[in-house]
Design an enzyme around this catalytic site. Structure first.
Site, PDB file in Angstrom:
ATOM      1  N   TYR A  26       0.820  -1.210   0.000  1.00 48.39           N
ATOM      2  CA  TYR A  26       0.000   0.000   0.000  1.00 48.39           C
ATOM      3  C   TYR A  26       0.855   1.262   0.000  1.00 48.39           C
ATOM      4  O   TYR A  26       0.481   2.275   0.567  1.00 48.39           O
ATOM      5  CB  TYR A  26      -0.971  -0.015   1.198  1.00 48.39           C
ATOM      6  CG  TYR A  26      -1.663  -1.354   1.325  1.00 48.39           C
ATOM      7  CD1 TYR A  26      -2.600  -1.748   0.383  1.00 48.39           C
ATOM      8  CD2 TYR A  26      -1.318  -2.249   2.337  1.00 48.39           C
ATOM      9  CE1 TYR A  26      -3.200  -2.998   0.443  1.00 48.39           C
ATOM     10  CE2 TYR A  26      -1.915  -3.505   2.416  1.00 48.39           C
ATOM     11  CZ  TYR A  26      -2.850  -3.870   1.458  1.00 48.39           C
ATOM     12  OH  TYR A  26      -3.424  -5.103   1.527  1.00 48.39           O
ATOM     13  N   TYR A 155     -12.772  -7.348   4.451  1.00 52.45           N
ATOM     14  CA  TYR A 155     -11.533  -7.353   3.680  1.00 52.45           C
ATOM     15  C   TYR A 155     -11.267  -8.786   3.237  1.00 52.45           C
ATOM     16  O   TYR A 155     -11.270  -9.699   4.058  1.00 52.45           O
ATOM     17  CB  TYR A 155     -10.340  -6.837   4.496  1.00 52.45           C
ATOM     18  CG  TYR A 155      -9.048  -6.942   3.718  1.00 52.45           C
ATOM     19  CD1 TYR A 155      -8.723  -6.003   2.753  1.00 52.45           C
ATOM     20  CD2 TYR A 155      -8.180  -8.005   3.909  1.00 52.45           C
ATOM     21  CE1 TYR A 155      -7.580  -6.120   1.990  1.00 52.45           C
ATOM     22  CE2 TYR A 155      -7.019  -8.135   3.153  1.00 52.45           C
ATOM     23  CZ  TYR A 155      -6.727  -7.196   2.199  1.00 52.45           C
ATOM     24  OH  TYR A 155      -5.587  -7.311   1.442  1.00 52.45           O
ATOM     25  N   ASP A 252     -14.353 -16.683   4.976  1.00 55.81           N
ATOM     26  CA  ASP A 252     -12.954 -16.317   4.819  1.00 55.81           C
ATOM     27  C   ASP A 252     -12.334 -16.298   6.215  1.00 55.81           C
ATOM     28  O   ASP A 252     -12.499 -15.342   6.963  1.00 55.81           O
ATOM     29  CB  ASP A 252     -12.866 -14.949   4.129  1.00 55.81           C
ATOM     30  CG  ASP A 252     -11.425 -14.467   3.972  1.00 55.81           C
ATOM     31  OD1 ASP A 252     -10.522 -15.069   4.587  1.00 55.81           O
ATOM     32  OD2 ASP A 252     -11.218 -13.482   3.253  1.00 55.81           O
ATOM     33  N   LYS A 281      -2.732 -16.914   6.168  1.00 56.77           N
ATOM     34  CA  LYS A 281      -1.975 -16.239   7.228  1.00 56.77           C
ATOM     35  C   LYS A 281      -1.250 -17.180   8.199  1.00 56.77           C
ATOM     36  O   LYS A 281      -0.105 -17.513   7.955  1.00 56.77           O
ATOM     37  CB  LYS A 281      -2.891 -15.250   7.946  1.00 56.77           C
ATOM     38  CG  LYS A 281      -3.202 -14.040   7.052  1.00 56.77           C
ATOM     39  CD  LYS A 281      -3.601 -12.805   7.816  1.00 56.77           C
ATOM     40  CE  LYS A 281      -3.470 -11.552   6.984  1.00 56.77           C
ATOM     41  NZ  LYS A 281      -4.631 -11.242   6.138  1.00 56.77           N
TER      42      LYS A 281
HETATM   43  C1  LIG Z   1      -4.987 -11.093   4.711  1.00 56.70           C
HETATM   44  C2  LIG Z   1      -6.344 -11.507   4.292  1.00 56.70           C
HETATM   45  C3  LIG Z   1      -6.608 -11.891   2.960  1.00 56.70           C
HETATM   46  C4  LIG Z   1      -5.562 -11.857   1.877  1.00 56.70           C
HETATM   47  O1  LIG Z   1      -4.510 -12.723   2.108  1.00 56.70           O
HETATM   48  P1  LIG Z   1      -3.099 -12.487   1.344  1.00 56.70           P
HETATM   49  O2  LIG Z   1      -2.270 -13.654   1.746  1.00 56.70           O
HETATM   50  O3  LIG Z   1      -2.585 -11.177   1.856  1.00 56.70           O
HETATM   51  O4  LIG Z   1      -3.393 -12.432  -0.109  1.00 56.70           O
HETATM   52  C5  LIG Z   1      -7.888 -12.298   2.660  1.00 56.70           C
HETATM   53  N1  LIG Z   1      -8.856 -12.323   3.576  1.00 56.70           N
HETATM   54  C6  LIG Z   1      -8.640 -11.972   4.852  1.00 56.70           C
HETATM   55  C7  LIG Z   1      -9.745 -12.059   5.853  1.00 56.70           C
HETATM   56  C8  LIG Z   1      -7.377 -11.534   5.254  1.00 56.70           C
HETATM   57  O5  LIG Z   1      -7.168 -11.153   6.512  1.00 56.70           O
END
Ligand SMILES: *Cc1c(COP(=O)(O)O)cnc(C)c1O
Length: 431
Positions: A26, A155, A252, A281
């Site tokens: 960013y 997000y 997610d 993550k």
């Molecule tokens: C960090 C994150 C993503 C994206 O993951 P990247 O490995 O950075 O592409 C997607 N969804 C959520 C909820 C996240 O916290």
């Protein structure tokens, strides 16, 4: 041409080259804010180059390094796998690390998730999840079902499909309104359960059922979209409405997975199984990039019945053995200890340590869930000043928008945790 040889650079030289050539997340080009140079990391500490200053990491490297850095068991797993192979292609070949990892993920995730697609980042795992859902309906002769519904404040990553379901206002992807696929948005979920909000969710799903492939949400905690928590009951509302109207449900769990909220996966807070689930993550304990998309037999079966019965997705580094081996070791480490007690201990430490922040001028809210502590201000934070205040307290934090927050490694001791919360308070005061 200047000599491209870059070993043995002094810190000022390194920073100058970094500013001129290297994009940061960013960030503008050339860079405007000077990053800190990390030389090594061990346990919960980052060691800075030049000065040798050590900072306690309150961020777990964007929520991934749950066991801390340079962990003997994870190092051993990486070394052991490195001696066999760091990578082989996954098309036509398979290997034990990937198979073991898939089995572990199936065993530990909510009942019903049976198939695993190993992706190379969280954003890609969300792309795959969306592709699975759209293709499921296409294969069943309902190609009109190709939009997604989500709630605001979310997000889901930075590639195109994920961007289209990120918070459309004030977030990092606002610039792309009009270019992105137009999805269906509900209001942000309230903290506590409200029947009127549940009705809004039900209403939207019913009204858009013919064009909706899936609902996608971050369960219980919205992370990078604003660090907001909501009642798990909404997940049950979504499950029921999705079932009633032939819409798939995607969770997610990239930020929430592997114990962060006090449950192994946030879906457990509601006792709900999604049709598709993304993890990332903390999957490899923060060692390398890997994510996964899990789905139920129903989703996979739908796809296989189509005119094109395959899922046309296959990253070059799919199933990377090195990452998979470390992910297995990280999961074993997590499940082999009383992680619930550790996360509870951190939750208690965060509650106590962040309580004083509620009294500070400019603070709107202080909230804690599991190993997540958040201080929300009533103004946009001065990121540079807030970061400086935290560093002065010996802690690494990365505040954004109106938020100072911490997601410490689960191995953070009580004394270090107290320093992290003191630093969050200092950053909130000075930011
Ligand atoms: C960090 C994150 C993503 C994206 O993951 P990247 O490995 O950075 O592409 C997607 N969804 C959520 C909820 C996240 O916290």
């Amino acid at each position: 041409m200047p000599d491209p040889h870059v070993s043995g650079l002094s810190v000022p030289e390194l920073l100058e080259l970094d500013r001129r050539h290297v994009w940061h997340p960013y960030g503008p080009m050339p860079g405007r804010q000077e990053p800190l140079v990390v030389e090594s990391a061990s346990g919960v500490r980052l060691r800075l180059a030049g000065t040798g200053t050590e900072l306690i990491d309150g961020m777990s490297s964007w929520w991934s390094a749950i066991h801390g850095y340079n962990h003997p068991a994870l190092n051993e797993a990486a070394r052991d796998q490195l001696g066999r192979m760091s990578h082989v292609m996954f098309g036509g070949l398979t290997h034990e690390p990937a198979v073991r990892l898939a089995k572990r993920l199936v065993d530990m995730s909510p009942e019903g998730l049976e198939h695993v697609f190993l992706a190379d980042s969280g954003s890609v795992s969300v792309e795959v999840a969306v592709k699975m859902c759209l293709q499921h309906w296409r294969s069943l002769g309902r190609p009109g079902k190709q939009r997604l519904l989500t709630w605001r404040g979310g997000y889901h990553g930075d590639t195109w499909q994920p961007m289209s379901v990120c918070d459309p206002e004030g977030g990092m992807h606002e610039l792309w309104q009009g270019v992105l696929q137009r999805q269906v948005f509900a209001d942000p979920p309230p903290v506590a359960y409200e029947e009127s909000y549940a009705d809004q969710l039900r209403g939207l799903i019913e009204r858009h059922a013919d064009e909706l492939a899936a609902v996608i949400v971050e369960p219980v905690v919205q992370g990078a979209g604003g660090m907001r928590f909501h009642s798990p009951t909404y997940l049950r509302v979504l499950r029921e409405a999705c079932d009633a109207h032939d819409v798939l449900l995607v969770f997610d769990e990239i930020a929430t997975g592997f114990g962060r909220t006090g449950a192994l996966f946030s879906a457990e807070h509601a006792g709900v199984t999604p049709d598709v689930m993304c993890v990332g993550k903390a999957l490899t304990g923060g060692y390398m990039t890997m994510a996964a998309t899990l789905c139920t037999a129903r989703v996979a079966d739908g796809i296989s019945r189509g005119e094109v019965p395959v899922l046309a997705h296959g990253p070059t580094f799919m199933g990377n053995p090195l990452a998979a081996a470390v992910a297995c070791a990280s999961i074993d480490l997590l499940l082999g200890q009383d992680w619930q007690t550790e996360v509870k201990r951190i939750e208690t430490g965060l509650r106590e340590g962040l309580a004083p922040a509620a009294e500070l001028p400019g603070v709107r809210d202080v909230r804690v869930l599991g190993a997540i502590g958040v201080v929300q201000l009533d103004h946009e934070i001065d990121m540079a000043a807030a970061t400086r205040a935290a560093v002065r307290e010996g802690v690494w934090l990365r505040p954004f928008r109106d938020l100072v927050y911490t997601m410490p490694p689960y191995v953070t001791g009580d004394a270090d945790l107290a320093r992290i919360t003191a630093a969050v308070c200092a950053a909130a005061r000075e930011g």
